[in-house]
Design a protein around this motif. Structure first.
Motif, PDB file in Angstrom:
ATOM      1  N   VAL A  68      10.003  -8.897  -2.673  1.00  0.00           N
ATOM      2  CA  VAL A  68       8.884  -8.153  -2.091  1.00  0.00           C
ATOM      3  C   VAL A  68       8.979  -6.668  -2.431  1.00  0.00           C
ATOM      4  O   VAL A  68       7.988  -6.038  -2.791  1.00  0.00           O
ATOM      5  CB  VAL A  68       8.829  -8.359  -0.561  1.00  0.00           C
ATOM      6  N   ARG A  69      10.173  -6.116  -2.327  1.00  0.00           N
ATOM      7  CA  ARG A  69      10.366  -4.684  -2.610  1.00  0.00           C
ATOM      8  C   ARG A  69       9.907  -4.364  -4.035  1.00  0.00           C
ATOM      9  O   ARG A  69       9.226  -3.358  -4.264  1.00  0.00           O
ATOM     10  CB  ARG A  69      11.822  -4.303  -2.408  1.00  0.00           C
ATOM     11  N   GLU A  70      10.277  -5.202  -4.986  1.00  0.00           N
ATOM     12  CA  GLU A  70       9.910  -4.960  -6.381  1.00  0.00           C
ATOM     13  C   GLU A  70       8.404  -5.122  -6.599  1.00  0.00           C
ATOM     14  O   GLU A  70       7.802  -4.357  -7.351  1.00  0.00           O
ATOM     15  CB  GLU A  70      10.695  -5.884  -7.312  1.00  0.00           C
ATOM     16  N   VAL A  71       7.815  -6.104  -5.955  1.00  0.00           N
ATOM     17  CA  VAL A  71       6.363  -6.297  -6.074  1.00  0.00           C
ATOM     18  C   VAL A  71       5.632  -5.080  -5.517  1.00  0.00           C
ATOM     19  O   VAL A  71       4.718  -4.547  -6.151  1.00  0.00           O
ATOM     20  CB  VAL A  71       5.914  -7.583  -5.338  1.00  0.00           C
ATOM     21  N   LEU A  72       6.054  -4.620  -4.350  1.00  0.00           N
ATOM     22  CA  LEU A  72       5.394  -3.458  -3.752  1.00  0.00           C
ATOM     23  C   LEU A  72       5.656  -2.189  -4.544  1.00  0.00           C
ATOM     24  O   LEU A  72       4.759  -1.354  -4.702  1.00  0.00           O
ATOM     25  CB  LEU A  72       5.829  -3.289  -2.294  1.00  0.00           C
ATOM     26  N   ARG A  73       6.855  -2.024  -5.065  1.00  0.00           N
ATOM     27  CA  ARG A  73       7.155  -0.845  -5.895  1.00  0.00           C
ATOM     28  C   ARG A  73       6.235  -0.825  -7.108  1.00  0.00           C
ATOM     29  O   ARG A  73       5.702   0.229  -7.476  1.00  0.00           O
ATOM     30  CB  ARG A  73       8.612  -0.837  -6.325  1.00  0.00           C
ATOM     31  N   ALA A 130       4.575   1.009   2.464  1.00  0.00           N
ATOM     32  CA  ALA A 130       4.111  -0.336   2.132  1.00  0.00           C
ATOM     33  C   ALA A 130       5.043  -1.393   2.720  1.00  0.00           C
ATOM     34  O   ALA A 130       4.581  -2.411   3.239  1.00  0.00           O
ATOM     35  CB  ALA A 130       3.999  -0.498   0.618  1.00  0.00           C
ATOM     36  N   LEU A 131       6.340  -1.154   2.667  1.00  0.00           N
ATOM     37  CA  LEU A 131       7.290  -2.101   3.254  1.00  0.00           C
ATOM     38  C   LEU A 131       7.124  -2.176   4.767  1.00  0.00           C
ATOM     39  O   LEU A 131       7.190  -3.265   5.350  1.00  0.00           O
ATOM     40  CB  LEU A 131       8.730  -1.699   2.907  1.00  0.00           C
ATOM     41  N   GLU A 132       6.900  -1.043   5.387  1.00  0.00           N
ATOM     42  CA  GLU A 132       6.680  -1.026   6.842  1.00  0.00           C
ATOM     43  C   GLU A 132       5.427  -1.818   7.196  1.00  0.00           C
ATOM     44  O   GLU A 132       5.429  -2.625   8.129  1.00  0.00           O
ATOM     45  CB  GLU A 132       6.556   0.410   7.336  1.00  0.00           C
ATOM     46  N   ARG A 133       4.351  -1.608   6.448  1.00  0.00           N
ATOM     47  CA  ARG A 133       3.110  -2.348   6.677  1.00  0.00           C
ATOM     48  C   ARG A 133       3.334  -3.848   6.459  1.00  0.00           C
ATOM     49  O   ARG A 133       2.867  -4.670   7.235  1.00  0.00           O
ATOM     50  CB  ARG A 133       2.027  -1.827   5.742  1.00  0.00           C
ATOM     51  N   PHE A 134       4.069  -4.196   5.405  1.00  0.00           N
ATOM     52  CA  PHE A 134       4.369  -5.598   5.116  1.00  0.00           C
ATOM     53  C   PHE A 134       5.108  -6.248   6.283  1.00  0.00           C
ATOM     54  O   PHE A 134       4.733  -7.326   6.745  1.00  0.00           O
ATOM     55  CB  PHE A 134       5.197  -5.704   3.832  1.00  0.00           C
ATOM     56  N   GLU A 135       6.166  -5.605   6.755  1.00  0.00           N
ATOM     57  CA  GLU A 135       6.954  -6.168   7.859  1.00  0.00           C
ATOM     58  C   GLU A 135       6.111  -6.335   9.122  1.00  0.00           C
ATOM     59  O   GLU A 135       6.212  -7.338   9.823  1.00  0.00           O
ATOM     60  CB  GLU A 135       8.174  -5.294   8.147  1.00  0.00           C
ATOM     61  N   GLU A 136       5.282  -5.336   9.398  1.00  0.00           N
ATOM     62  CA  GLU A 136       4.419  -5.398  10.579  1.00  0.00           C
ATOM     63  C   GLU A 136       3.424  -6.552  10.469  1.00  0.00           C
ATOM     64  O   GLU A 136       3.261  -7.335  11.405  1.00  0.00           O
ATOM     65  CB  GLU A 136       3.677  -4.078  10.742  1.00  0.00           C
ATOM     66  N   ALA A 158       1.111 -11.600   4.417  1.00  0.00           N
ATOM     67  CA  ALA A 158       1.291 -10.166   4.631  1.00  0.00           C
ATOM     68  C   ALA A 158       1.344  -9.419   3.301  1.00  0.00           C
ATOM     69  O   ALA A 158       0.757  -8.339   3.158  1.00  0.00           O
ATOM     70  CB  ALA A 158       2.551  -9.903   5.439  1.00  0.00           C
ATOM     71  N   LEU A 159       2.029  -9.984   2.334  1.00  0.00           N
ATOM     72  CA  LEU A 159       2.096  -9.345   1.019  1.00  0.00           C
ATOM     73  C   LEU A 159       0.699  -9.259   0.404  1.00  0.00           C
ATOM     74  O   LEU A 159       0.320  -8.217  -0.138  1.00  0.00           O
ATOM     75  CB  LEU A 159       3.043 -10.119   0.105  1.00  0.00           C
ATOM     76  N   ALA A 160      -0.061 -10.317   0.521  1.00  0.00           N
ATOM     77  CA  ALA A 160      -1.438 -10.293   0.013  1.00  0.00           C
ATOM     78  C   ALA A 160      -2.255  -9.219   0.722  1.00  0.00           C
ATOM     79  O   ALA A 160      -3.029  -8.501   0.085  1.00  0.00           O
ATOM     80  CB  ALA A 160      -2.089 -11.665   0.173  1.00  0.00           C
ATOM     81  N   ASP A 161      -2.083  -9.077   2.046  1.00  0.00           N
ATOM     82  CA  ASP A 161      -2.791  -8.040   2.812  1.00  0.00           C
ATOM     83  C   ASP A 161      -2.464  -6.647   2.286  1.00  0.00           C
ATOM     84  O   ASP A 161      -3.347  -5.817   2.078  1.00  0.00           O
ATOM     85  CB  ASP A 161      -2.392  -8.083   4.296  1.00  0.00           C
ATOM     86  N   VAL A 162      -1.171  -6.379   2.112  1.00  0.00           N
ATOM     87  CA  VAL A 162      -0.733  -5.046   1.691  1.00  0.00           C
ATOM     88  C   VAL A 162      -1.188  -4.747   0.261  1.00  0.00           C
ATOM     89  O   VAL A 162      -1.647  -3.640  -0.030  1.00  0.00           O
ATOM     90  CB  VAL A 162       0.796  -4.900   1.834  1.00  0.00           C
ATOM     91  N   ALA A 217      -3.868   5.570  -2.079  1.00  0.00           N
ATOM     92  CA  ALA A 217      -3.831   6.774  -1.248  1.00  0.00           C
ATOM     93  C   ALA A 217      -3.251   6.496   0.120  1.00  0.00           C
ATOM     94  O   ALA A 217      -2.556   7.335   0.695  1.00  0.00           O
ATOM     95  CB  ALA A 217      -5.238   7.364  -1.118  1.00  0.00           C
ATOM     96  N   GLU A 218      -3.482   5.306   0.640  1.00  0.00           N
ATOM     97  CA  GLU A 218      -2.982   4.941   1.958  1.00  0.00           C
ATOM     98  C   GLU A 218      -1.468   5.024   2.036  1.00  0.00           C
ATOM     99  O   GLU A 218      -0.901   5.355   3.058  1.00  0.00           O
ATOM    100  CB  GLU A 218      -3.448   3.514   2.276  1.00  0.00           C
ATOM    101  N   PHE A 219      -0.789   4.736   0.935  1.00  0.00           N
ATOM    102  CA  PHE A 219       0.661   4.686   0.934  1.00  0.00           C
ATOM    103  C   PHE A 219       1.305   5.923   0.313  1.00  0.00           C
ATOM    104  O   PHE A 219       2.477   6.144   0.452  1.00  0.00           O
ATOM    105  CB  PHE A 219       1.140   3.437   0.195  1.00  0.00           C
ATOM    106  N   SER A 220       0.520   6.719  -0.385  1.00  0.00           N
ATOM    107  CA  SER A 220       1.103   7.872  -1.051  1.00  0.00           C
ATOM    108  C   SER A 220       0.855   9.169  -0.304  1.00  0.00           C
ATOM    109  O   SER A 220       1.250  10.225  -0.751  1.00  0.00           O
ATOM    110  CB  SER A 220       0.551   7.993  -2.477  1.00  0.00           C
TER     111      SER A 220
END
Length: 64
Positions: free
Chosen positions: A3-8, A19-25, A45-49, A59-62
């Motif tokens: 997941v970390r690599e996909v989100l990165r 993004a990781l925080e949003r994923f976990e939530e 959750a990954l699909a949502d993020v 922009a939401e994550f940066s």
């Protein structure tokens, strides 16, 4: 790929923590409130993020 690599790859290093925080939530909500098993909750959750990142142009994550 984890997941970390996909989100990165999707949001870049500056947005990774958010993004990781949003994923976990989102995974926890899907599992607890939605009744999904953990693996399915994480998949959804990954699909949502990833979709939120795509829509927001990252922009939401940066912070931008």
């Amino acid at each position: 790929m984890d997941v970390r690599e996909v989100l990165r790859a999707a949001v870049g290093e500056p947005g990774l923590d958010a993004a990781l925080e949003r994923f976990e939530e989102r995974a926890a909500i899907r599992e607890y409130d939605g009744g999904y098993d953990r693996a399915e909750a994480e998949r959804l959750a990954l699909a949502d993020v990833l979709e939120a990142s795509r829509r927001a142009g990252q922009a939401e994550f940066s912070g931008g």
